[in-house]
Design an enzyme around this catalytic site. Structure first.
Site, PDB file in Angstrom:
ATOM      1  N   HIS A 199       0.802  -1.226   0.000  1.00  0.00           N
ATOM      2  CA  HIS A 199       0.000   0.000   0.000  1.00  0.00           C
ATOM      3  C   HIS A 199       0.833   1.274   0.000  1.00  0.00           C
ATOM      4  O   HIS A 199       0.285   2.366  -0.021  1.00  0.00           O
ATOM      5  CB  HIS A 199      -0.954   0.026   1.196  1.00  0.00           C
ATOM      6  CG  HIS A 199      -0.260   0.286   2.496  1.00  0.00           C
ATOM      7  ND1 HIS A 199       0.477  -0.665   3.146  1.00  0.00           N
ATOM      8  CD2 HIS A 199      -0.162   1.407   3.242  1.00  0.00           C
ATOM      9  CE1 HIS A 199       0.985  -0.158   4.243  1.00  0.00           C
ATOM     10  NE2 HIS A 199       0.619   1.105   4.341  1.00  0.00           N
TER      11      HIS A 199
HETATM   12  C1  UD1 Z   1      -2.288   5.409   5.664  1.00  0.00           C
HETATM   13  C2  UD1 Z   1      -1.005   5.879   6.358  1.00  0.00           C
HETATM   14  C3  UD1 Z   1       0.033   4.773   6.304  1.00  0.00           C
HETATM   15  C4  UD1 Z   1      -0.504   3.487   6.872  1.00  0.00           C
HETATM   16  C5  UD1 Z   1      -1.774   3.130   6.119  1.00  0.00           C
HETATM   17  C6  UD1 Z   1      -2.389   1.858   6.632  1.00  0.00           C
HETATM   18  C7  UD1 Z   1      -0.458   8.268   6.238  1.00  0.00           C
HETATM   19  C8  UD1 Z   1       0.407   9.276   5.595  1.00  0.00           C
HETATM   20  N1  UD1 Z   1      -0.438   7.037   5.691  1.00  0.00           N
HETATM   21  O1  UD1 Z   1      -2.005   5.227   4.286  1.00  0.00           O
HETATM   22  O2  UD1 Z   1       1.166   5.158   7.069  1.00  0.00           O
HETATM   23  O3  UD1 Z   1       0.462   2.471   6.744  1.00  0.00           O
HETATM   24  O4  UD1 Z   1      -2.710   4.196   6.254  1.00  0.00           O
HETATM   25  O5  UD1 Z   1      -3.488   1.475   5.882  1.00  0.00           O
HETATM   26  O6  UD1 Z   1      -1.122   8.553   7.212  1.00  0.00           O
HETATM   27  N2  UD1 Z   1      -9.421   4.595   1.470  1.00  0.00           N
HETATM   28  C9  UD1 Z   1     -10.630   3.936   1.451  1.00  0.00           C
HETATM   29  N3  UD1 Z   1     -11.176   3.565   2.644  1.00  0.00           N
HETATM   30  C10 UD1 Z   1     -10.578   3.808   3.817  1.00  0.00           C
HETATM   31  C11 UD1 Z   1      -9.338   4.469   3.824  1.00  0.00           C
HETATM   32  C12 UD1 Z   1      -8.771   4.850   2.645  1.00  0.00           C
HETATM   33  O7  UD1 Z   1     -11.213   3.681   0.417  1.00  0.00           O
HETATM   34  O8  UD1 Z   1     -11.134   3.453   4.862  1.00  0.00           O
HETATM   35  C13 UD1 Z   1      -8.801   5.019   0.199  1.00  0.00           C
HETATM   36  C14 UD1 Z   1      -9.034   6.465  -0.136  1.00  0.00           C
HETATM   37  O9  UD1 Z   1      -9.389   6.530  -1.468  1.00  0.00           O
HETATM   38  C15 UD1 Z   1      -7.686   7.132   0.063  1.00  0.00           C
HETATM   39  C16 UD1 Z   1      -6.699   5.995  -0.078  1.00  0.00           C
HETATM   40  O10 UD1 Z   1      -7.395   4.796   0.284  1.00  0.00           O
HETATM   41  O11 UD1 Z   1      -7.426   8.113  -0.872  1.00  0.00           O
HETATM   42  C17 UD1 Z   1      -5.505   6.172   0.823  1.00  0.00           C
HETATM   43  O12 UD1 Z   1      -5.901   6.459   2.171  1.00  0.00           O
HETATM   44  P1  UD1 Z   1      -4.974   7.386   3.123  1.00  0.00           P
HETATM   45  O13 UD1 Z   1      -5.506   7.415   4.509  1.00  0.00           O
HETATM   46  O14 UD1 Z   1      -4.757   8.693   2.444  1.00  0.00           O
HETATM   47  O15 UD1 Z   1      -3.579   6.680   3.103  1.00  0.00           O
HETATM   48  P2  UD1 Z   1      -3.178   5.152   3.209  1.00  0.00           P
HETATM   49  O16 UD1 Z   1      -2.553   4.771   1.930  1.00  0.00           O
HETATM   50  O17 UD1 Z   1      -4.312   4.316   3.723  1.00  0.00           O
END
Ligand code: UD1
Length: 357
Positions: A199
């Site tokens: 991820h």
């Molecule tokens: C975040 C953390 C990372 C951690 C990871 C665990 C930061 C900078 N990054 O990354 O350190 O290892 O979480 O998962 O804080 N999304 C969904 N549903 C959700 C959450 C996210 O669909 O419940 C999608 C959204 O489209 C979003 C993308 O996933 O744009 C990324 O989510 P985001 O929280 O920005 O970062 P992670 O890659 O999850």
């Protein structure tokens, strides 16, 4: 004493669970604020249910966004809530954007911050998490660490050693508690298989990089079937790659799994291929070989003592490691000190002795 826990993303929840329980036993007044960074049921709610964490008292519903947008939205809402609540202490966990936002807000409100999983450094500022770690540790008042290396990093950065407490690993507290829990697995696995998780933006945001990793996984899967719970960030691009793949592949793509199902999948596996931080630690505890698709790690103890190997992007080395694992030649690991299921008890003991007035 009134404590606020601030969490937001999936890896925070496994860390909150044991700390909340340990403080509950000490009859501390506790409030949970969820920033809403992760919001899907299978990225958030399921962890609260499975790990017996009470529903968050406040959910800020921030959701996805660019780095600045997400942190800024969290800060505005957190400033409001924390000013109203007036806690004696705020506890933040790990290195996600919610951790950073909470630290910035509390420092400016002059509210004491305890950082759980403090002092980890990858020395790679291209990762947003490294920036979050550095800033959070500049602003924290109490530093709970998982390893001696983390203590050393903090001391080198000028942190007063009397504020650093090597308590062990709360993520392992959760693993120890929940690994024995019976589960109903929704899919069947062969005797030998690998688990893959990816991820990190550096691995999954760029289609050509993800394609290279996928090609290597297709190759490995002919020797060792792969089970791959797919993070939402990875979903779209990976679907495209899998759809266009010509080769017959032995890769089972799964939706993100709940905690119990995931750790049991890992426990039964021959190897894990990942870019996660927490999974490097969980595999070390479980003594499952972990091959990390990153150039560096903020958790070097998982390499020096544990079952982790940094692969970088040398896919022939990845394949060699898989052969070593299948032929019994892979290194043996040991469990780091205080990764024993009692880290949260140590945190509670430390906090009970501090005078916050
Ligand atoms: C975040 C953390 C990372 C951690 C990871 C665990 C930061 C900078 N990054 O990354 O350190 O290892 O979480 O998962 O804080 N999304 C969904 N549903 C959700 C959450 C996210 O669909 O419940 C999608 C959204 O489209 C979003 C993308 O996933 O744009 C990324 O989510 P985001 O929280 O920005 O970062 P992670 O890659 O999850």
């Amino acid at each position: 004493m009134k404590i606020i826990h601030i969490v937001g993303a999936r890896p925070n929840f496994m860390k909150l669970s044991p700390v909340y329980r340990a403080l509950e036993q000490k009859k501390v007044e506790q409030i949970i604020i969820h920033t809403g960074q992760h919001y899907s049921a299978n990225m958030s709610d399921i962890f609260f249910q499975e790990l017996s964490i009470p529903k968050a008292d406040i959910n800020l519903g921030v959701g996805a966004g660019s780095q600045a947008e997400q942190v800024a939205k969290m800060m505005i809402s957190l400033e409001n809530e924390i000013s109203l609540q007036k806690p004696d202490l705020v506890i933040v966990y790990g290195d996600v954007n919610s951790t950073l936002a909470a630290s910035l807000v509390c420092a400016k409100l002059q509210i004491k911050i305890a950082h759980v999983e403090s002092g980890l450094r990858s020395f790679d500022r291209t990762m947003p998490e490294e920036i979050n770690r550095i800033v959070t540790d500049r602003l924290s008042d109490i530093f709970f660490t998982t390893s001696v290396e983390a203590d050393d990093n903090l001391k080198k950065e000028g942190v007063d050693k009397n504020k650093i407490f090597f308590v062990g690993n709360v993520m392992i507290d959760t693993l120890v508690q929940f690994i024995q829990k019976p589960l109903q697995q929704n899919f069947s696995t062969p005797e030998k298989y690998a688990v893959v998780t990816l991820h990190r933006p550096a691995n999954v945001d760029d289609l050509s990089q993800l394609q290279k990793i996928a090609d290597s996984l297709f190759d490995i899967s002919s020797e060792l079937p792969i089970f791959f719970p797919v993070h939402p960030r990875t979903q779209l691009k990976l679907n495209e790659i899998i759809k266009n793949a010509k080769k017959e592949k032995n890769i089972t793509l799964l939706d993100p799994l709940g905690y119990i199902e995931f750790i049991n999948l890992v426990k039964g596996s021959a190897a894990v291929i990942t870019d996660s931080g927490g999974i490097q630690e969980e595999t070390t505890y479980l003594n499952i070989p972990c091959l990390t698709l990153r150039e560096n790690t903020e958790r070097p103890i998982t390499i020096t003592e544990g079952s982790n190997t940094l692969i970088g992007y040398d896919f022939s080395y990845l394949k060699k490691c898989i052969y070593d694992i299948l032929s019994g030649k892979y290194k043996k690991s040991s469990c780091p000190k205080f990764w024993d299921g009692h880290a949260a008890d140590r945190i509670a003991e430390v906090l009970m002795k501090i005078n916050f007035s």
